[in-house]
Design an enzyme around this catalytic site. Structure first.
Site, PDB file in Angstrom:
ATOM      1  N   GLU A 160     -13.154 -24.025   8.007  1.00 46.54           N
ATOM      2  CA  GLU A 160     -13.604 -22.937   7.142  1.00 46.54           C
ATOM      3  C   GLU A 160     -12.550 -22.646   6.068  1.00 46.54           C
ATOM      4  OE1 GLU A 160     -16.037 -19.613   9.293  1.00 46.54           O
ATOM      5  OE2 GLU A 160     -14.369 -20.159  10.557  1.00 46.54           O
ATOM      6  N   HIS A 193     -10.647  -7.344 -11.270  1.00 50.59           N
ATOM      7  CA  HIS A 193      -9.404  -7.651 -11.987  1.00 50.59           C
ATOM      8  C   HIS A 193      -9.606  -7.595 -13.499  1.00 50.59           C
ATOM      9  CE1 HIS A 193      -7.509  -9.866  -8.327  1.00 50.59           C
ATOM     10  NE2 HIS A 193      -7.079  -8.618  -8.405  1.00 50.59           N
ATOM     11  N   ARG A 199      17.469 -19.145   2.962  1.00 48.94           N
ATOM     12  CA  ARG A 199      16.310 -20.048   3.161  1.00 48.94           C
ATOM     13  C   ARG A 199      15.282 -19.492   4.144  1.00 48.94           C
ATOM     14  NH1 ARG A 199      20.388 -23.899   3.081  1.00 48.94           N
ATOM     15  NH2 ARG A 199      20.569 -24.863   1.039  1.00 48.94           N
ATOM     16  N   HIS A 231     -13.318  -8.559  -6.661  1.00 48.42           N
ATOM     17  CA  HIS A 231     -12.042  -8.695  -7.363  1.00 48.42           C
ATOM     18  C   HIS A 231     -12.129  -9.524  -8.643  1.00 48.42           C
ATOM     19  CE1 HIS A 231     -10.479  -6.821  -3.774  1.00 48.42           C
ATOM     20  NE2 HIS A 231      -9.245  -6.846  -4.237  1.00 48.42           N
ATOM     21  N   LYS A 238      -9.425  -8.746   8.726  1.00 48.53           N
ATOM     22  CA  LYS A 238      -8.617  -9.564   7.807  1.00 48.53           C
ATOM     23  C   LYS A 238      -7.945 -10.713   8.555  1.00 48.53           C
ATOM     24  CE  LYS A 238      -5.626 -10.145   3.991  1.00 48.53           C
ATOM     25  NZ  LYS A 238      -4.764  -9.658   2.938  1.00 48.53           N
ATOM     26  N   ARG A 263     -11.191 -17.708   3.233  1.00 48.50           N
ATOM     27  CA  ARG A 263     -10.304 -16.689   2.677  1.00 48.50           C
ATOM     28  C   ARG A 263     -10.819 -16.152   1.333  1.00 48.50           C
ATOM     29  NH1 ARG A 263      -3.905 -16.256   3.647  1.00 48.50           N
ATOM     30  NH2 ARG A 263      -3.701 -14.310   2.549  1.00 48.50           N
TER      31      ARG A 263
HETATM   32  N1  NAD Z   1       0.030  -9.432  -0.077  1.00 48.27           N
HETATM   33  C1  NAD Z   1      -1.255  -9.184  -0.120  1.00 48.27           C
HETATM   34  O1  NAD Z   1      -2.068  -9.888   0.478  1.00 48.27           O
HETATM   35  C2  NAD Z   1      -1.738  -7.991  -0.893  1.00 48.27           C
HETATM   36  C3  NAD Z   1      -3.040  -7.486  -0.683  1.00 48.27           C
HETATM   37  C4  NAD Z   1      -3.405  -6.323  -1.374  1.00 48.27           C
HETATM   38  C5  NAD Z   1      -2.519  -5.708  -2.246  1.00 48.27           C
HETATM   39  N2  NAD Z   1      -1.276  -6.245  -2.428  1.00 48.27           N
HETATM   40  C6  NAD Z   1      -0.304  -5.619  -3.335  1.00 48.27           C
HETATM   41  O2  NAD Z   1      -0.026  -4.331  -2.810  1.00 48.27           O
HETATM   42  C7  NAD Z   1       0.313  -3.457  -3.876  1.00 48.27           C
HETATM   43  C8  NAD Z   1      -0.511  -2.193  -3.721  1.00 48.27           C
HETATM   44  O3  NAD Z   1      -0.210  -1.615  -2.480  1.00 48.27           O
HETATM   45  P1  NAD Z   1      -0.300  -0.050  -2.255  1.00 48.27           P
HETATM   46  O4  NAD Z   1      -1.622   0.421  -2.688  1.00 48.27           O
HETATM   47  O5  NAD Z   1       0.159   0.220  -0.883  1.00 48.27           O
HETATM   48  O6  NAD Z   1       0.711   0.505  -3.367  1.00 48.27           O
HETATM   49  P2  NAD Z   1       2.200   1.078  -3.336  1.00 48.27           P
HETATM   50  O7  NAD Z   1       3.071   0.314  -2.445  1.00 48.27           O
HETATM   51  O8  NAD Z   1       2.598   1.196  -4.753  1.00 48.27           O
HETATM   52  O9  NAD Z   1       2.006   2.540  -2.729  1.00 48.27           O
HETATM   53  C9  NAD Z   1       1.194   3.453  -3.426  1.00 48.27           C
HETATM   54  C10 NAD Z   1       1.912   4.782  -3.670  1.00 48.27           C
HETATM   55  O10 NAD Z   1       1.990   5.495  -2.451  1.00 48.27           O
HETATM   56  C11 NAD Z   1       3.331   5.920  -2.203  1.00 48.27           C
HETATM   57  N3  NAD Z   1       3.442   5.959  -0.749  1.00 48.27           N
HETATM   58  C12 NAD Z   1       3.509   4.914   0.104  1.00 48.27           C
HETATM   59  N4  NAD Z   1       3.457   5.350   1.373  1.00 48.27           N
HETATM   60  C13 NAD Z   1       3.374   6.691   1.304  1.00 48.27           C
HETATM   61  C14 NAD Z   1       3.270   7.709   2.287  1.00 48.27           C
HETATM   62  N5  NAD Z   1       3.189   7.415   3.588  1.00 48.27           N
HETATM   63  N6  NAD Z   1       3.217   8.994   1.875  1.00 48.27           N
HETATM   64  C15 NAD Z   1       3.245   9.295   0.557  1.00 48.27           C
HETATM   65  N7  NAD Z   1       3.303   8.379  -0.416  1.00 48.27           N
HETATM   66  C16 NAD Z   1       3.379   7.099  -0.039  1.00 48.27           C
HETATM   67  C17 NAD Z   1       4.168   4.915  -2.925  1.00 48.27           C
HETATM   68  O11 NAD Z   1       5.421   5.465  -3.250  1.00 48.27           O
HETATM   69  C18 NAD Z   1       3.337   4.646  -4.162  1.00 48.27           C
HETATM   70  O12 NAD Z   1       3.573   5.647  -5.110  1.00 48.27           O
HETATM   71  C19 NAD Z   1       0.035  -4.220  -5.158  1.00 48.27           C
HETATM   72  O13 NAD Z   1       1.244  -4.690  -5.692  1.00 48.27           O
HETATM   73  C20 NAD Z   1      -0.819  -5.392  -4.717  1.00 48.27           C
HETATM   74  O14 NAD Z   1      -0.633  -6.539  -5.526  1.00 48.27           O
HETATM   75  C21 NAD Z   1      -0.876  -7.367  -1.763  1.00 48.27           C
HETATM   76 ZN    ZN Z   2      -7.680  -5.579  -3.598  1.00 47.25          ZN
END
Ligand code: NAD
Ligand code: ZN
Length: 362
Positions: free
Chosen positions: A232, A247, A117, A243, A222, A236
């Site tokens: 407000e 998207h 939980r 996007h 952020k 967000r």
């Molecule tokens: N929670 C939120 O508010 C929020 C906001 C934006 C994006 N996201 C999510 O985040 C994801 C995208 O995140 P991302 O761009 O970090 O992608 P990711 O986590 O897939 O990382 C991108 C690539 O980089 C590699 N990688 C990571 N760190 C590395 C490093 N230090 N050195 C070498 N390679 C490395 C990973 O293996 C992967 O292949 C999506 O799923 C998206 O929906 C969430």
């Molecule tokens: Zn984005």
């Protein structure tokens, strides 16, 4: 090293530490004497395994490697991580540490939100996207066949440890993609940052001092948006700039174009829409397009190869659609969004969007 705290709506504190070579010392401080499971991105483990193993051994952490890529934001990987947590004997006072990009952060945060939980978790973001965007704001979750991020929870980490040194191994394309969100932050909230970026190139930010400053600056933007007071409540939404059409492009491209590239293109198109509607002007569009090109989002990528009609149709499945008309975040000037006191976005008719998309130079 930069360190500060912020308070989320529930009253909980999030500690944010950023800088070079801080992983070992900060994990020792934050995670010492806790039963813990580290969820580590496969590529990160391959590249930084020696450091991770050394500190994990010292802290008696169990290491659970998560396959790299969006495919891991799945029910299957959620189960695997839960099983690893049970196998590690994690109880209610245990800790999950997410070490990777947004994928591992979103997945591990969601597991932490429901395991027993809810147990504490720590974010160790290793991509630019994760450092400036996904580790902040508490959105966690997985993808399901019905769509991306459709199952999840709000769960804030107790701490975010952004060690800039991890970014040294990040491939150029991933590094650049993070700058789509950085440029977005500047465009919606911070003209000063936009000007700073205009004076630099992507390669400049490979230097750790400048990069640390940039990460901290963006974390604060952020955090400022997601912790804004309830008057407000709509603020967000400004994070959606670029996007809505972004998207749509991403889906039309069947996710074969990176999120950063799609958002870059979406931002230019949405800035054009604002200019056509008389909310902003063409100078905003020109500066945005020039900055994105300067940061490696090539100009030909900034002109969608999809038809205006398909792009508009693609916005209809977006969760931002309210009462038939799609809402857009529009820029009033570089660094300021329009309608900040009226929900931060405005409905725009399909005809207006089609007119803008139809008139863009292809
Ligand atoms: N929670 C939120 O508010 C929020 C906001 C934006 C994006 N996201 C999510 O985040 C994801 C995208 O995140 P991302 O761009 O970090 O992608 P990711 O986590 O897939 O990382 C991108 C690539 O980089 C590699 N990688 C990571 N760190 C590395 C490093 N230090 N050195 C070498 N390679 C490395 C990973 O293996 C992967 O292949 C999506 O799923 C998206 O929906 C969430
Ligand atoms: Zn984005």
């Amino acid at each position: 090293m930069h360190e500060f705290e912020y308070t989320v709506q529930s009253g909980e504190l999030v500690r944010v530490c950023s800088g070079s070579d801080i992983f070992e010392s900060k994990l020792r401080e934050i995670c010492f004497h806790k039963d813990q499971l580290w969820a580590v991105d496969h590529n990160v483990y391959e590249l930084h395994g020696a450091l991770l193993d050394r500190v994990a051994t010292e802290l008696k952490a169990s290491v659970h490697v998560v396959p790299s890529g969006e495919i891991s934001k799945s029910r299957l990987e959620k189960e695997r991580m839960e099983d690893a947590a049970f196998a590690a004997g994690l109880a209610r006072d245990g800790l999950i540490v997410a070490i990777g990009g947004g994928v591992v952060g979103d997945l591990a945060g969601y597991v932490a939100a429901t395991y027993m939980r809810g147990i504490d978790f720590v974010q160790v973001p290793t991509t630019v996207v994760a450092m400036v965007d996904s580790s902040i704001g508490g959105k966690t979750g997985i993808d399901v066949p019905q769509g991306k991020n459709l199952v999840g929870a709000f769960k804030h980490p107790i701490a975010i440890v952004a060690d800039i040194d991890f970014l040294a191994t990040l491939p150029d394309a991933e590094f650049r993609d993070g700058f789509a969100e950085v440029i977005k932050h500047a465009a919606i909230r911070d003209e000063g940052l936009f000007r700073q970026l205009e004076q630099h190139r992507l390669e400049d930010y490979r230097e750790s001092g400048l990069l640390t400053e940039l990460v901290v600056h963006n974390q604060k933007i952020k955090i400022g948006v997601v912790t804004a007071d309830t008057r407000e409540a709509g603020l967000r939404k400004i994070l959606n700039f670029g996007h809505t059409l972004g998207h749509s492009i991403e889906a039309l491209a069947k996710f074969q174009r990176s999120h950063g590239v799609c958002v870059a293109e979406g931002m230019v198109l949405e800035a054009m829409l604002g200019a056509d509607l008389g909310v902003g002007d063409s100078e905003i569009v020109e500066r945005l397009q020039a900055l994105l090109t300067q940061f490696g989002f090539e100009e030909h990528h900034l002109r969608s190869s999809f038809s205006a009609m398909d792009l508009v149709r693609g916005t209809k499945t977006d969760k931002k659609v309210a009462s038939g008309e799609v809402h857009y975040v529009l820029l009033e000037s570089v660094g300021t969004c329009a309608n900040l006191n009226q929900g931060c976005s405005q409905p725009v008719s399909d005809d207006a969007v089609l007119a803008t998309l139809g008139s863009r130079s292809a």
